[in-house]
Scaffold this motif. Sequence first.
Motif, PDB file in Angstrom:
ATOM      1  N   LEU A 171       0.824  -1.208   0.000  1.00  0.00           N
ATOM      2  CA  LEU A 171       0.000   0.000   0.000  1.00  0.00           C
ATOM      3  C   LEU A 171       0.862   1.263   0.000  1.00  0.00           C
ATOM      4  CD1 LEU A 171      -2.831  -0.995   2.518  1.00  0.00           C
ATOM      5  CD2 LEU A 171      -2.975  -0.904   0.021  1.00  0.00           C
ATOM      6  N   GLN A 172       1.964   1.230   0.715  1.00  0.00           N
ATOM      7  CA  GLN A 172       2.847   2.393   0.744  1.00  0.00           C
ATOM      8  C   GLN A 172       3.517   2.616  -0.606  1.00  0.00           C
ATOM      9  OE1 GLN A 172       5.166   1.243   4.249  1.00  0.00           O
ATOM     10  NE2 GLN A 172       4.253   2.935   5.400  1.00  0.00           N
ATOM     11  N   GLU A 173       3.767   1.547  -1.329  1.00  0.00           N
ATOM     12  CA  GLU A 173       4.314   1.683  -2.676  1.00  0.00           C
ATOM     13  C   GLU A 173       3.271   2.247  -3.640  1.00  0.00           C
ATOM     14  OE1 GLU A 173       5.892  -1.950  -4.137  1.00  0.00           O
ATOM     15  OE2 GLU A 173       7.504  -2.066  -2.646  1.00  0.00           O
ATOM     16  N   ARG A 174       2.024   1.869  -3.449  1.00  0.00           N
ATOM     17  CA  ARG A 174       0.965   2.248  -4.369  1.00  0.00           C
ATOM     18  C   ARG A 174       0.500   3.694  -4.164  1.00  0.00           C
ATOM     19  NH1 ARG A 174      -3.206  -0.321  -7.269  1.00  0.00           N
ATOM     20  NH2 ARG A 174      -1.676  -2.001  -7.477  1.00  0.00           N
ATOM     21  N   PHE A 175       0.394   4.130  -2.909  1.00  0.00           N
ATOM     22  CA  PHE A 175      -0.207   5.428  -2.635  1.00  0.00           C
ATOM     23  C   PHE A 175       0.801   6.401  -2.034  1.00  0.00           C
ATOM     24  CE2 PHE A 175      -3.738   2.365  -2.168  1.00  0.00           C
ATOM     25  CZ  PHE A 175      -4.609   2.875  -3.130  1.00  0.00           C
ATOM     26  N   GLU A 176       0.650   7.651  -2.427  1.00  0.00           N
ATOM     27  CA  GLU A 176       1.402   8.719  -1.771  1.00  0.00           C
ATOM     28  C   GLU A 176       0.509   9.277  -0.666  1.00  0.00           C
ATOM     29  OE1 GLU A 176       3.434  13.049  -2.825  1.00  0.00           O
ATOM     30  OE2 GLU A 176       2.888  11.662  -4.449  1.00  0.00           O
ATOM     31  N   THR A 177       0.823   8.917   0.566  1.00  0.00           N
ATOM     32  CA  THR A 177      -0.060   9.243   1.683  1.00  0.00           C
ATOM     33  C   THR A 177       0.452  10.463   2.437  1.00  0.00           C
ATOM     34  OG1 THR A 177       1.155   7.721   3.121  1.00  0.00           O
ATOM     35  CG2 THR A 177      -0.769   6.849   1.972  1.00  0.00           C
ATOM     36  N   PRO A 178      -0.463  11.245   3.008  1.00  0.00           N
ATOM     37  CA  PRO A 178      -0.042  12.373   3.842  1.00  0.00           C
ATOM     38  C   PRO A 178       0.482  11.870   5.178  1.00  0.00           C
ATOM     39  CG  PRO A 178      -2.406  12.121   3.946  1.00  0.00           C
ATOM     40  CD  PRO A 178      -1.924  11.118   2.931  1.00  0.00           C
ATOM     41  N   ALA A 179       1.188  12.743   5.880  1.00  0.00           N
ATOM     42  CA  ALA A 179       1.595  12.424   7.241  1.00  0.00           C
ATOM     43  C   ALA A 179       0.380  12.575   8.150  1.00  0.00           C
ATOM     44  CB  ALA A 179       2.708  13.359   7.685  1.00  0.00           C
ATOM     45  N   LEU A 180       0.071  11.546   8.884  1.00  0.00           N
ATOM     46  CA  LEU A 180      -1.077  11.543   9.778  1.00  0.00           C
ATOM     47  C   LEU A 180      -0.542  11.262  11.178  1.00  0.00           C
ATOM     48  CD1 LEU A 180      -4.173  11.709   9.920  1.00  0.00           C
ATOM     49  CD2 LEU A 180      -4.247   9.253   9.488  1.00  0.00           C
ATOM     50  N   LEU A 181      -0.551  12.275  12.032  1.00  0.00           N
ATOM     51  CA  LEU A 181       0.091  12.164  13.332  1.00  0.00           C
ATOM     52  C   LEU A 181      -0.905  12.332  14.472  1.00  0.00           C
ATOM     53  CD1 LEU A 181       3.357  14.264  12.832  1.00  0.00           C
ATOM     54  CD2 LEU A 181       3.045  11.811  12.548  1.00  0.00           C
ATOM     55  N   HIS A 182      -0.674  11.581  15.525  1.00  0.00           N
ATOM     56  CA  HIS A 182      -1.437  11.716  16.763  1.00  0.00           C
ATOM     57  C   HIS A 182      -0.460  11.905  17.921  1.00  0.00           C
ATOM     58  CE1 HIS A 182      -5.010  10.206  14.688  1.00  0.00           C
ATOM     59  NE2 HIS A 182      -4.302   9.166  14.282  1.00  0.00           N
ATOM     60  N   HIS A 183      -0.783  12.799  18.820  1.00  0.00           N
ATOM     61  CA  HIS A 183      -0.068  12.934  20.086  1.00  0.00           C
ATOM     62  C   HIS A 183      -1.116  12.867  21.188  1.00  0.00           C
ATOM     63  CE1 HIS A 183       3.561  13.522  18.091  1.00  0.00           C
ATOM     64  NE2 HIS A 183       3.834  14.792  18.349  1.00  0.00           N
ATOM     65  N   THR A 184      -0.877  12.003  22.176  1.00  0.00           N
ATOM     66  CA  THR A 184      -1.852  11.784  23.235  1.00  0.00           C
ATOM     67  C   THR A 184      -1.200  11.950  24.596  1.00  0.00           C
ATOM     68  OG1 THR A 184      -3.077  10.212  21.846  1.00  0.00           O
ATOM     69  CG2 THR A 184      -3.504  10.148  24.217  1.00  0.00           C
ATOM     70  N   LEU A 185      -1.902  12.603  25.509  1.00  0.00           N
ATOM     71  CA  LEU A 185      -1.474  12.644  26.896  1.00  0.00           C
ATOM     72  C   LEU A 185      -2.617  12.142  27.771  1.00  0.00           C
ATOM     73  CD1 LEU A 185      -2.997  15.273  28.311  1.00  0.00           C
ATOM     74  CD2 LEU A 185      -1.160  16.531  27.197  1.00  0.00           C
ATOM     75  N   ILE A 186      -2.283  11.798  29.010  1.00  0.00           N
ATOM     76  CA  ILE A 186      -3.258  11.223  29.929  1.00  0.00           C
ATOM     77  C   ILE A 186      -3.322  12.088  31.185  1.00  0.00           C
ATOM     78  CG2 ILE A 186      -3.905   9.170  31.246  1.00  0.00           C
ATOM     79  CD1 ILE A 186      -2.160   7.526  29.341  1.00  0.00           C
ATOM     80  N   THR A 187      -4.548  12.373  31.634  1.00  0.00           N
ATOM     81  CA  THR A 187      -4.752  13.146  32.856  1.00  0.00           C
ATOM     82  C   THR A 187      -5.596  12.345  33.839  1.00  0.00           C
ATOM     83  OG1 THR A 187      -6.808  14.224  32.151  1.00  0.00           O
ATOM     84  CG2 THR A 187      -4.729  15.272  31.497  1.00  0.00           C
ATOM     85  N   SER A 188      -5.582  12.767  35.096  1.00  0.00           N
ATOM     86  CA  SER A 188      -6.470  12.174  36.098  1.00  0.00           C
ATOM     87  C   SER A 188      -6.835  13.230  37.122  1.00  0.00           C
ATOM     88  CB  SER A 188      -5.786  10.990  36.798  1.00  0.00           C
ATOM     89  OG  SER A 188      -4.791  11.451  37.698  1.00  0.00           O
ATOM     90  N   GLY A 189      -7.958  13.014  37.811  1.00  0.00           N
ATOM     91  CA  GLY A 189      -8.338  13.887  38.905  1.00  0.00           C
ATOM     92  C   GLY A 189      -9.248  15.033  38.523  1.00  0.00           C
TER      93      GLY A 189
END
Length: 415
Positions: A171-189
């Motif tokens: 699939l990576q050879e076939r398609f020119e894909t955009p950069a798709l990024l996630h950043h996650t943080l975790i909270t409590s309280g």
Amino acid sequence: MNRIRASIITIGDELLIGQTVDTNSAWMGTHLNDAGIWVQRRVAVGDDRQAILSALEEESAKSKIVLITGGLGPTADDITKPVLLEYFGGKMVQDEGTLRHVMAIFERNGLPVLERNVAQALVPDSCTVLPNARGTAPGMWFEKNDCIFVSMPGVPHEMKGIMEDEVIPRLQERFETPALLHHTLITSGMGESFVAERIRDFESALPPHIKLAYLPSYGLLKLRLTTEAPDKITAAAEMKDAFQALKKGVADILVADQDLPMGVILGNILLEKGLTAGTAESCTGGRIASQITAVPGSSRYFKGSVVSYANETKINLLHVNPETLRQHGAVSEQTVREMAEGALDVLKVDCVMAVSGIMGPDGGTDEKPVGSVWIAVGGKGNIRTMLYKFRYDRPRNTEMTTVAAMNELRKWLVG
């Protein structure tokens, strides 16, 4: 920027009746996302010819990629292969590479080869065969109406191998894909609505292509930033600034700046500080220990658990005073403190978590309703106790207690 969209079709009656939980889709979604491919739909269908044909037609109208798992086994209820032959046309042929692979597996294990096993090497001649190094049913790659279809076994271990070895690289050879990024943080309280109110100005200032998602779960709240950009360098630079601003806004309730299980978060802190830990568990029945030991290498910091479900076990193994249990009951600050002190002595560790509670559906009183949980964490001469009052059913109360205990020890460790 054109998104490359994918659909996932999982096949099997067992998925629809709840006998098997679909973990394949979640794994595939994560890895497709890493490759810049956006999963827009997940569809589950039974072992039914018309349902499969309809799903193929509907999903290919919406997506450039359709990934299919399930129904490729050697038994009569596995109908995916003949339905794919009907949909894509052609005839069944024997794939020699797959046949050699199947024969080698049975020979290596000293098993007789049945005709139905040999039939695993039969594939439609309209497909490209994708080798399955981990099993007998090969993957199959089809193309029709400007859409790519990939059929894979439903066994997670086999599907993952084909995805990693064959599907993602192709699939990576076939398609020119955009950069798709996630950043996650975790909270409590702090509850979801209160966090949203606190970071309202931050969220409103985000550019349109950066999205913020709120993901509450078991007493924790995950905040996820997602962005798309033409290249990873541009996306990473922009996301770094936004993520740092988000972290600053929730610094006092931050648990971790990565999307990690609590067992990993706690283990990393114990490793960093060179400390050992153990558990004394009543109402969680060993679940805290299970989540900690699910992490590879946890033996470096986790020494063991005493699952003291019954009062006599609390007395005999953790040396809880019988008078404490008589006066205050098993679910009490006094008992959980003595459980923690006993675990420190028995397990010879630097710090512990101890829990005792009423998970339900029965056992609650007006004074101690279902969901009441006492937790103790700490080390020699420094035990901290806290009372939680959950309001859910037994499974969720147990999970909430498990996460809360690990988070309380995390807070104790970081001071």
